[in-house]
Design a protein around this motif. Structure first.
Motif, PDB file in Angstrom:
ATOM      1  N   ALA A 154     -25.152 -34.135  13.557  1.00  0.00           N
ATOM      2  CA  ALA A 154     -24.693 -33.187  12.536  1.00  0.00           C
ATOM      3  C   ALA A 154     -25.547 -33.277  11.282  1.00  0.00           C
ATOM      4  CB  ALA A 154     -23.225 -33.447  12.208  1.00  0.00           C
ATOM      5  N   ALA A 155     -25.904 -34.498  10.881  1.00  0.00           N
ATOM      6  CA  ALA A 155     -26.722 -34.680   9.681  1.00  0.00           C
ATOM      7  C   ALA A 155     -28.108 -34.065   9.868  1.00  0.00           C
ATOM      8  CB  ALA A 155     -26.840 -36.169   9.354  1.00  0.00           C
ATOM      9  N   GLN A 156     -28.680 -34.248  11.046  1.00  0.00           N
ATOM     10  CA  GLN A 156     -30.004 -33.663  11.326  1.00  0.00           C
ATOM     11  C   GLN A 156     -29.935 -32.139  11.294  1.00  0.00           C
ATOM     12  OE1 GLN A 156     -30.902 -35.403  15.115  1.00  0.00           O
ATOM     13  NE2 GLN A 156     -31.399 -37.413  14.264  1.00  0.00           N
ATOM     14  N   MET A 157     -28.871 -31.585  11.866  1.00  0.00           N
ATOM     15  CA  MET A 157     -28.715 -30.136  11.872  1.00  0.00           C
ATOM     16  C   MET A 157     -28.561 -29.594  10.451  1.00  0.00           C
ATOM     17  SD  MET A 157     -26.165 -29.708  15.175  1.00  0.00           S
ATOM     18  CE  MET A 157     -25.921 -27.934  14.911  1.00  0.00           C
ATOM     19  N   ARG A 158     -27.713 -30.244   9.673  1.00  0.00           N
ATOM     20  CA  ARG A 158     -27.505 -29.817   8.278  1.00  0.00           C
ATOM     21  C   ARG A 158     -28.825 -29.814   7.510  1.00  0.00           C
ATOM     22  NH1 ARG A 158     -22.116 -30.190   6.246  1.00  0.00           N
ATOM     23  NH2 ARG A 158     -20.656 -31.265   7.653  1.00  0.00           N
ATOM     24  N   SER A 159     -29.571 -30.886   7.655  1.00  0.00           N
ATOM     25  CA  SER A 159     -30.814 -31.039   6.905  1.00  0.00           C
ATOM     26  C   SER A 159     -31.839 -29.983   7.299  1.00  0.00           C
ATOM     27  CB  SER A 159     -31.387 -32.443   7.156  1.00  0.00           C
ATOM     28  OG  SER A 159     -32.633 -32.597   6.536  1.00  0.00           O
ATOM     29  N   ARG A 160     -31.998 -29.766   8.601  1.00  0.00           N
ATOM     30  CA  ARG A 160     -33.002 -28.808   9.064  1.00  0.00           C
ATOM     31  C   ARG A 160     -32.625 -27.381   8.685  1.00  0.00           C
ATOM     32  NH1 ARG A 160     -37.888 -27.160   9.309  1.00  0.00           N
ATOM     33  NH2 ARG A 160     -38.466 -25.985  11.175  1.00  0.00           N
ATOM     34  N   ILE A 161     -31.354 -27.036   8.819  1.00  0.00           N
ATOM     35  CA  ILE A 161     -30.901 -25.684   8.461  1.00  0.00           C
ATOM     36  C   ILE A 161     -31.083 -25.439   6.970  1.00  0.00           C
ATOM     37  CG2 ILE A 161     -28.851 -24.211   8.260  1.00  0.00           C
ATOM     38  CD1 ILE A 161     -27.952 -25.374  10.967  1.00  0.00           C
ATOM     39  N   ALA A 162     -30.739 -26.418   6.159  1.00  0.00           N
ATOM     40  CA  ALA A 162     -30.917 -26.278   4.705  1.00  0.00           C
ATOM     41  C   ALA A 162     -32.384 -26.069   4.357  1.00  0.00           C
ATOM     42  CB  ALA A 162     -30.372 -27.517   3.997  1.00  0.00           C
ATOM     43  N   GLU A 163     -33.259 -26.790   5.051  1.00  0.00           N
ATOM     44  CA  GLU A 163     -34.698 -26.659   4.811  1.00  0.00           C
ATOM     45  C   GLU A 163     -35.189 -25.267   5.196  1.00  0.00           C
ATOM     46  OE1 GLU A 163     -38.909 -28.637   6.427  1.00  0.00           O
ATOM     47  OE2 GLU A 163     -36.977 -29.315   7.220  1.00  0.00           O
ATOM     48  N   LEU A 164     -34.736 -24.761   6.334  1.00  0.00           N
ATOM     49  CA  LEU A 164     -35.171 -23.446   6.813  1.00  0.00           C
ATOM     50  C   LEU A 164     -34.725 -22.339   5.857  1.00  0.00           C
ATOM     51  CD1 LEU A 164     -34.378 -23.897  10.601  1.00  0.00           C
ATOM     52  CD2 LEU A 164     -36.659 -23.514   9.612  1.00  0.00           C
ATOM     53  N   VAL A 165     -33.499 -22.442   5.391  1.00  0.00           N
ATOM     54  CA  VAL A 165     -32.972 -21.419   4.471  1.00  0.00           C
ATOM     55  C   VAL A 165     -33.688 -21.489   3.128  1.00  0.00           C
ATOM     56  CG1 VAL A 165     -30.927 -20.644   3.217  1.00  0.00           C
ATOM     57  CG2 VAL A 165     -30.728 -21.348   5.617  1.00  0.00           C
ATOM     58  N   ALA A 166     -33.919 -22.698   2.655  1.00  0.00           N
ATOM     59  CA  ALA A 166     -34.541 -22.871   1.340  1.00  0.00           C
ATOM     60  C   ALA A 166     -35.981 -22.370   1.301  1.00  0.00           C
ATOM     61  CB  ALA A 166     -34.496 -24.342   0.931  1.00  0.00           C
ATOM     62  N   THR A 167     -36.682 -22.461   2.426  1.00  0.00           N
ATOM     63  CA  THR A 167     -38.091 -22.070   2.453  1.00  0.00           C
ATOM     64  C   THR A 167     -38.318 -20.648   2.967  1.00  0.00           C
ATOM     65  OG1 THR A 167     -38.316 -23.089   4.653  1.00  0.00           O
ATOM     66  CG2 THR A 167     -38.866 -24.448   2.738  1.00  0.00           C
ATOM     67  N   HIS A 195     -22.294 -14.967  10.038  1.00  0.00           N
ATOM     68  CA  HIS A 195     -22.394 -15.975   8.983  1.00  0.00           C
ATOM     69  C   HIS A 195     -23.813 -16.543   8.901  1.00  0.00           C
ATOM     70  CE1 HIS A 195     -21.147 -19.130   6.242  1.00  0.00           C
ATOM     71  NE2 HIS A 195     -21.573 -20.056   7.072  1.00  0.00           N
ATOM     72  N   VAL A 196     -24.456 -16.682  10.060  1.00  0.00           N
ATOM     73  CA  VAL A 196     -25.824 -17.201  10.085  1.00  0.00           C
ATOM     74  C   VAL A 196     -26.759 -16.271   9.312  1.00  0.00           C
ATOM     75  CG1 VAL A 196     -27.789 -17.779  11.555  1.00  0.00           C
ATOM     76  CG2 VAL A 196     -25.476 -18.424  12.264  1.00  0.00           C
ATOM     77  N   TYR A 197     -26.631 -14.980   9.561  1.00  0.00           N
ATOM     78  CA  TYR A 197     -27.483 -14.024   8.844  1.00  0.00           C
ATOM     79  C   TYR A 197     -27.182 -14.012   7.346  1.00  0.00           C
ATOM     80  CZ  TYR A 197     -28.998 -12.068  13.322  1.00  0.00           C
ATOM     81  OH  TYR A 197     -29.544 -11.896  14.568  1.00  0.00           O
ATOM     82  N   SER A 198     -25.929 -14.242   7.010  1.00  0.00           N
ATOM     83  CA  SER A 198     -25.547 -14.236   5.593  1.00  0.00           C
ATOM     84  C   SER A 198     -26.244 -15.339   4.815  1.00  0.00           C
ATOM     85  CB  SER A 198     -24.023 -14.384   5.457  1.00  0.00           C
ATOM     86  OG  SER A 198     -23.352 -13.282   6.031  1.00  0.00           O
ATOM     87  N   LEU A 199     -26.621 -16.403   5.504  1.00  0.00           N
ATOM     88  CA  LEU A 199     -27.340 -17.493   4.834  1.00  0.00           C
ATOM     89  C   LEU A 199     -28.608 -16.995   4.152  1.00  0.00           C
ATOM     90  CD1 LEU A 199     -27.194 -20.320   7.545  1.00  0.00           C
ATOM     91  CD2 LEU A 199     -25.849 -20.200   5.442  1.00  0.00           C
ATOM     92  N   VAL A 285     -31.257 -20.356  13.741  1.00  0.00           N
ATOM     93  CA  VAL A 285     -31.601 -20.220  12.331  1.00  0.00           C
ATOM     94  C   VAL A 285     -33.120 -20.194  12.156  1.00  0.00           C
ATOM     95  CG1 VAL A 285     -31.418 -21.288  10.046  1.00  0.00           C
ATOM     96  CG2 VAL A 285     -29.462 -21.344  11.603  1.00  0.00           C
ATOM     97  N   GLU A 286     -33.805 -21.027  12.919  1.00  0.00           N
ATOM     98  CA  GLU A 286     -35.267 -21.084  12.821  1.00  0.00           C
ATOM     99  C   GLU A 286     -35.905 -19.769  13.277  1.00  0.00           C
ATOM    100  OE1 GLU A 286     -38.799 -24.277  13.733  1.00  0.00           O
ATOM    101  OE2 GLU A 286     -37.050 -24.267  15.056  1.00  0.00           O
ATOM    102  N   ALA A 287     -35.351 -19.155  14.320  1.00  0.00           N
ATOM    103  CA  ALA A 287     -35.891 -17.889  14.811  1.00  0.00           C
ATOM    104  C   ALA A 287     -35.770 -16.796  13.757  1.00  0.00           C
ATOM    105  CB  ALA A 287     -35.167 -17.471  16.084  1.00  0.00           C
ATOM    106  N   ILE A 288     -34.647 -16.774  13.065  1.00  0.00           N
ATOM    107  CA  ILE A 288     -34.468 -15.784  11.997  1.00  0.00           C
ATOM    108  C   ILE A 288     -35.440 -16.066  10.857  1.00  0.00           C
ATOM    109  CG2 ILE A 288     -32.872 -14.839  10.302  1.00  0.00           C
ATOM    110  CD1 ILE A 288     -30.602 -15.527  12.184  1.00  0.00           C
ATOM    111  N   ALA A 289     -35.512 -17.321  10.445  1.00  0.00           N
ATOM    112  CA  ALA A 289     -36.395 -17.692   9.337  1.00  0.00           C
ATOM    113  C   ALA A 289     -37.845 -17.350   9.648  1.00  0.00           C
ATOM    114  CB  ALA A 289     -36.257 -19.195   9.054  1.00  0.00           C
ATOM    115  N   GLU A 290     -38.296 -17.654  10.835  1.00  0.00           N
ATOM    116  CA  GLU A 290     -39.688 -17.365  11.204  1.00  0.00           C
ATOM    117  C   GLU A 290     -39.960 -15.862  11.228  1.00  0.00           C
ATOM    118  OE1 GLU A 290     -40.352 -19.359  14.876  1.00  0.00           O
ATOM    119  OE2 GLU A 290     -40.690 -21.320  13.943  1.00  0.00           O
TER     120      GLU A 290
END
Length: 299
Positions: A154-167, A195-199, A285-290
């Motif tokens: 869960a911690a790894q997922m939180r961290s990676r998702i936050a990074e993807l959204v922030a960048t 909700h994912v897209y809302s990020l 989340v990564e697919a959307i960000a990319e």
């Protein structure tokens, strides 16, 4: 009794008391260790009727305990796929694998029947928020004695998702349409997918089509509705089920006039990744960000 004898007796009693306390501590520790080991290995034969559940089990290190999974749990590659159905579970078929735990997305009578056979059932529902996802992962960890592993996932997922959204680039205000199948079923912002897209600040064109007391979160749109809404981006989550891609969308009557089609903003997604909320949520989340990064670079 002389003072010397009294002293000797007192010393003997003191030694005995210390030995008794030491033995008690040893027994307590042994008991605790036994309980921990028993918890960690309580479930050794798991049947999963949930693709998301299967992915979570393997991600937290319980894959070697899984003896059978349903017909759609084909990820990861070493999942023991069978013809078990997660949509219409058969109690006898499930019990034939002699499980001590069954993971499923819906309980009801099937869960009751399994429990009447002495089989524990772990039921989890589709989430509506990211916190729900992490809570479910924690639930799996607790049930399998893998709390630390679940917490780390869960911690790894939180961290990676936050990074993807922030960048990701700022696309606030851009509208999108997420296609579930080629009959134009979609999702609203009130769903987990929405909700994912809302990020990323994206606006869902389907929201007005699913209002009122009968709102389901999964409306079926019409060509007319979409042509009028004219989304800036189209995300296709039916590339596997329905063989949809940018070319098939552009070939639909009138769709060549859509902004998303004319600008080439059609994103082809993996149906399975998008529909499951386990560890591969990060991939979604990564697919959307990319895709947003690519669009920003092209604009």
């Amino acid at each position: 009794m002389s003072d010397a004898m009294c002293h000797a007796a007192a010393k003997r009693d003191s030694v005995v008391r210390k030995l008794v306390r030491a033995v008690a501590v040893v027994l307590m520790l042994a008991s605790a260790c036994g309980t921990s080991d028993e918890t960690a290995h309580a479930h050794r034969r798991i049947v999963s009727l949930s693709p998301t559940g299967t992915e979570i089990l393997f991600a937290i290190g319980a894959g070697d305990r899984v003896v059978a999974v349903d017909e759609y749990s084909y990820y990861p590659d070493d999942a023991p796929v069978t013809d078990l159905s997660g949509w219409n579970p058969n109690v006898e078929a499930i019990a034939s694998f002699d499980p001590d735990l069954v993971v499923m997305e819906a309980g009801g009578g099937v869960a009751d029947n399994l429990e009447s056979l002495g089989i524990e059932v772990l039921v989890h529902q589709a989430p509506t928020t990211f916190d729900d996802v992490y809570a479910q992962i924690a639930q799996f960890g607790e049930a399998l004695g893998l709390i630390g592993e679940a917490d780390r996932l869960a911690a790894q997922m939180r961290s990676r998702i936050a990074e993807l959204v922030a960048t990701a680039p700022d696309v606030t205000g851009l509208s999108y349409y997420h296609e579930l199948d080629d009959t134009l079923y979609t999702v609203t912002s009130g769903t987990f997918i929405g909700h994912v897209y809302s990020l990323f600040g994206l606006a869902n064109v389907a929201d007005p089509a699913d209002s009122g007391g009968t709102a389901s979160g999964y409306p079926q749109l019409s060509d007319e509705f979409l042509l009028d809404a004219d989304p800036d981006i189209i995300f296709l989550a039916d590339t596997l089920c329905c063989a949809q891609d940018a070319d098939t969308v552009a070939a639909r009557p009138g769709w060549d006039q859509l902004t998303a089609v004319q600008s080439g903003r059609i994103v082809e997604l993996n149906d399975d990744v998008v529909s499951r909320w386990g560890p591969r949520l990060v991939d979604f989340v990564e697919a959307i960000a990319e895709s947003l990064v690519t669009m920003s670079a092209d604009s």
